[in-house]
Design a protein around this motif. Structure first.
Motif, mmCIF file in Angstrom:
data_model
loop_
_atom_site.group_PDB
_atom_site.id
_atom_site.type_symbol
_atom_site.label_atom_id
_atom_site.label_comp_id
_atom_site.label_asym_id
_atom_site.label_seq_id
_atom_site.Cartn_x
_atom_site.Cartn_y
_atom_site.Cartn_z
ATOM 1 N N GLU A 264 50.437 45.293 14.266
ATOM 2 C CA GLU A 264 49.717 44.825 15.562
ATOM 3 C C GLU A 264 48.832 43.627 15.177
ATOM 4 O O GLU A 264 48.403 42.751 15.764
ATOM 5 N N LEU B 113 55.131 59.289 10.194
ATOM 6 C CA LEU B 113 53.775 58.795 9.865
ATOM 7 C C LEU B 113 52.595 59.721 9.932
ATOM 8 O O LEU B 113 51.711 59.983 8.949
ATOM 9 N N SER B 114 52.426 60.255 11.305
ATOM 10 C CA SER B 114 51.064 60.841 11.684
ATOM 11 C C SER B 114 51.229 62.230 12.291
ATOM 12 O O SER B 114 50.118 62.752 12.641
ATOM 13 N N GLU C 234 48.973 54.339 25.140
ATOM 14 C CA GLU C 234 48.485 52.926 24.593
ATOM 15 C C GLU C 234 49.741 51.954 25.362
ATOM 16 O O GLU C 234 50.954 52.195 24.899
ATOM 17 N N ARG D 60 41.388 56.573 16.203
ATOM 18 C CA ARG D 60 41.087 58.188 15.936
ATOM 19 C C ARG D 60 40.891 58.463 14.572
ATOM 20 O O ARG D 60 40.651 59.777 14.295
ATOM 21 N N HIS D 61 41.452 57.629 13.616
ATOM 22 C CA HIS D 61 41.301 57.957 12.366
ATOM 23 C C HIS D 61 39.827 57.670 11.727
ATOM 24 O O HIS D 61 39.669 57.790 10.540
ATOM 25 N N LYS E 32 40.621 47.722 21.771
ATOM 26 C CA LYS E 32 40.735 48.483 20.525
ATOM 27 C C LYS E 32 40.061 48.102 19.277
ATOM 28 O O LYS E 32 40.082 47.025 18.658
ATOM 29 N N PHE F 112 53.312 49.443 12.170
ATOM 30 C CA PHE F 112 52.286 49.051 12.935
ATOM 31 C C PHE F 112 51.736 47.559 12.622
ATOM 32 O O PHE F 112 50.740 47.496 12.113
ATOM 33 N N PRO G 283 45.638 48.735 13.149
ATOM 34 C CA PRO G 283 46.406 49.522 12.051
ATOM 35 C C PRO G 283 46.760 48.641 11.107
ATOM 36 O O PRO G 283 47.364 47.612 11.572
ATOM 37 N N PHE H 292 56.769 49.466 22.379
ATOM 38 C CA PHE H 292 55.992 49.122 21.175
ATOM 39 C C PHE H 292 56.496 48.510 20.278
ATOM 40 O O PHE H 292 56.869 48.646 19.204
ATOM 41 N N VAL I 4 49.338 49.904 8.655
ATOM 42 C CA VAL I 4 50.139 50.985 8.007
ATOM 43 C C VAL I 4 51.395 50.975 8.589
ATOM 44 O O VAL I 4 51.543 50.671 9.955
ATOM 45 N N ALA J 130 50.267 55.368 20.392
ATOM 46 C CA ALA J 130 51.650 55.254 20.130
ATOM 47 C C ALA J 130 51.788 55.515 18.597
ATOM 48 O O ALA J 130 51.483 54.581 17.882
ATOM 49 N N THR J 131 52.418 56.684 18.175
ATOM 50 C CA THR J 131 52.426 56.775 16.842
ATOM 51 C C THR J 131 53.712 57.836 16.645
ATOM 52 O O THR J 131 54.264 58.443 17.625
ATOM 53 N N CYS K 93 44.425 54.400 19.994
ATOM 54 C CA CYS K 93 45.175 54.809 18.851
ATOM 55 C C CYS K 93 44.328 55.147 17.514
ATOM 56 O O CYS K 93 43.733 56.167 17.284
ATOM 57 N N TYR K 94 44.851 54.087 16.749
ATOM 58 C CA TYR K 94 44.479 54.161 15.292
ATOM 59 C C TYR K 94 42.815 54.371 14.989
ATOM 60 O O TYR K 94 42.448 54.845 13.928
HETATM 61 N N1 LIG Z 1 49.157 52.252 17.855
HETATM 62 C C1 LIG Z 1 48.583 52.642 16.634
HETATM 63 O O1 LIG Z 1 47.425 52.039 16.532
HETATM 64 N N2 LIG Z 1 49.379 53.325 15.644
HETATM 65 C C2 LIG Z 1 48.888 53.315 14.276
HETATM 66 C C3 LIG Z 1 49.401 54.624 13.726
HETATM 67 C C4 LIG Z 1 48.450 55.947 14.124
HETATM 68 O O2 LIG Z 1 47.609 55.390 14.051
HETATM 69 O O3 LIG Z 1 49.117 56.946 13.905
#
Ligand SMILES: NC(=O)NCCC(=O)O
Length: 410
Positions: A232, A288-289, A144, A261-262, A221, A230, A225, A150, A227, A283-284, A258-259
């Motif tokens: 953004e 955190l993750s 990302e 995926r949750h 995207k 982040f 996020p 970042f 959180v 980018a995480t 990235c985010y």
């Molecule tokens: N780049 C980004 O969306 N990071 C958020 C944190 C995460 O999803 O692990």
């Protein structure tokens, strides 16, 4: 695991990576990869079973030409390769595709001139993609916002917005078009986009360049996020390109940045549009993750009968001005540790080992896309999904007068 030789810290590190439990002081690099620790400390017979339980079926390693191996060594990045096979069918030929996942640190410090930072990253990616080409990669995907640090943690606009470029005509896209043509490779290039047609707005965007060298399109995207550091949402809005899928010579691909995926529905909609491979450039950071990382893209591959490719950057990025995290703790000048660990997951639940947590790397995976339909025929999630039932309930749930269906004892 032998406690005497590995010590308490290592034990805690493995425990945290596997089970997500707290591990004080375990923020930075400290160990190379979960897989390397298991390999080092578990006896071979048990290791086989541990690996089967954790990572699915055993994968063959890909053989690479010696000049590719040499070049990766000289250029100081890890090179790994695996085969994710499917059964032979009578009516369809195997559909074999090689994907390349690139993870890397930034090259220059974050206070170097913007153009020097971008140019150095182009050079670095160029040398990794050359090796990808020697390894027969058909589709390559970068991390990302790969052309920049970042920096969204800082909430500063300058100089970070200067890294933004046109998705269609920016110099990074031109650079990727050159790579695509030269190596006959589809290039997925996640950048900070500036859209001059719509008021110079910024977006977090993946540009997809066809192996012909033409820009096939872009995907923004969807989930931004809110959180940790982040921040953004200070820079750009939720994407407006939906869940588009790109038909390439090497299969139908999509990009869930990235985010996203949750959000299981995000993966799901790319799959509904026919994606066979979904890339997740990220980018995480570890604090955190990291315990969630090995699960989410892999689960998406299983749930959606497709391949997923999770890519994360590496290293710690330091910024000139300190920033706070809104948690009452002291101001700090770095984001934490980006832990790499990029991997590919298959619809049958198997996955490659992750790349290193600490080094730049190229992961090559040879996929037989026939596996998607084979697993779909076996598990039938698309057939048993009851989507009409969920569509109806979701429609109701987003109405202002929605009443949750809860049964209570009177
Ligand atoms: N780049 C980004 O969306 N990071 C958020 C944190 C995460 O999803 O692990």
């Amino acid at each position: 695991i032998d406690r005497d030789t590995t010590g308490k810290l290592l034990e805690r590190s493995v425990f945290r990576a596997l089970f997500g439990r707290d591990c004080r002081h375990m923020s930075a690099a400290q160990f190379e990869s979960l897989e390397s620790i298991l390999e080092k400390h578990i006896p071979p017979e048990e290791l086989k079973e541990v690996r089967r339980r954790l990572f699915g079926k055993e994968l063959k390693k890909l053989e690479f030409p010696s000049d590719a191996i040499e070049a990766a060594k000289e250029r100081d990045f890890e090179l790994q390769g695996y085969v994710l096979e499917a059964a032979l069918e009578q009516l369809r030929k195997p559909f074999i595709v090689r994907v390349g996942l690139v993870q890397n640190k930034i090259v220059h410090p974050t206070d170097a001139p913007v153009i020097d930072q971008i140019t150095a990253l182009h050079r670095r990616i160029g040398e990794i993609v050359e090796v990808a080409s020697m390894c027969g990669v058909n589709i390559v995907c970068f991390q990302e916002a790969w052309t920049m640090p970042f920096a969204f943690c800082t909430r500063e606009k300058a100089p970070w917005t200067e890294f933004a470029e046109s998705a269609e005509e920016g110099h990074t896209t031109r650079f990727c078009q050159e790579l695509a043509k030269k190596y006959n490779m589809v290039v997925v290039s996640p950048i900070l986009e500036r859209d001059d047609i719509h008021g110079g707005t910024l977006w977090n965007t993946a540009v997809v360049v066809s192996n012909s060298g033409n820009v096939l399109g872009k995907s923004r995207k969807n989930h931004i996020p809110r959180v940790g550091d982040f921040n953004e949402s200070t820079y750009y809005m939720e994407g407006n390109t939906g869940h588009r899928v790109f038909q390439t010579q090497y299969g139908r691909i999509a990009v869930n940045i990235c985010y996203g995926r949750h959000h299981p529905l995000n993966w799901f909609m790319y799959s509904m549009n026919g994606a066979e491979i979904i890339f997740n450039p990220s980018a995480t950071v570890g604090e955190l993750s990291e315990p969630m990382w090995p699960i989410e893209a892999r689960n998406a591959a299983i749930a959606n009968h497709c391949f997923t490719c999770a890519i994360n950057r590496v290293g710690t990025e330091h910024f000139k001005n300190e920033f706070t995290s809104g948690d009452g703790k002291k101001a700090h000048s770095d984001f934490g540790y980006f832990y790499g660990s990029s991997y590919v997951a298959a619809p049958d639940g198997s996955c490659t080992p992750g790349l290193s947590r600490t080094q730049d790397g190229l992961l090559v995976a040879e996929l037989d896309l026939n596996l998607n339909r084979q697993i779909s025929d076996k598990w039938s999630f698309k057939m048993t999904g009851r989507y009409d039932m969920y569509a109806e309930l979701l429609h109701k749930a987003v109405q202002p007068d929605f009443k949750p269906d809860i049964v209570k004892e009177s």
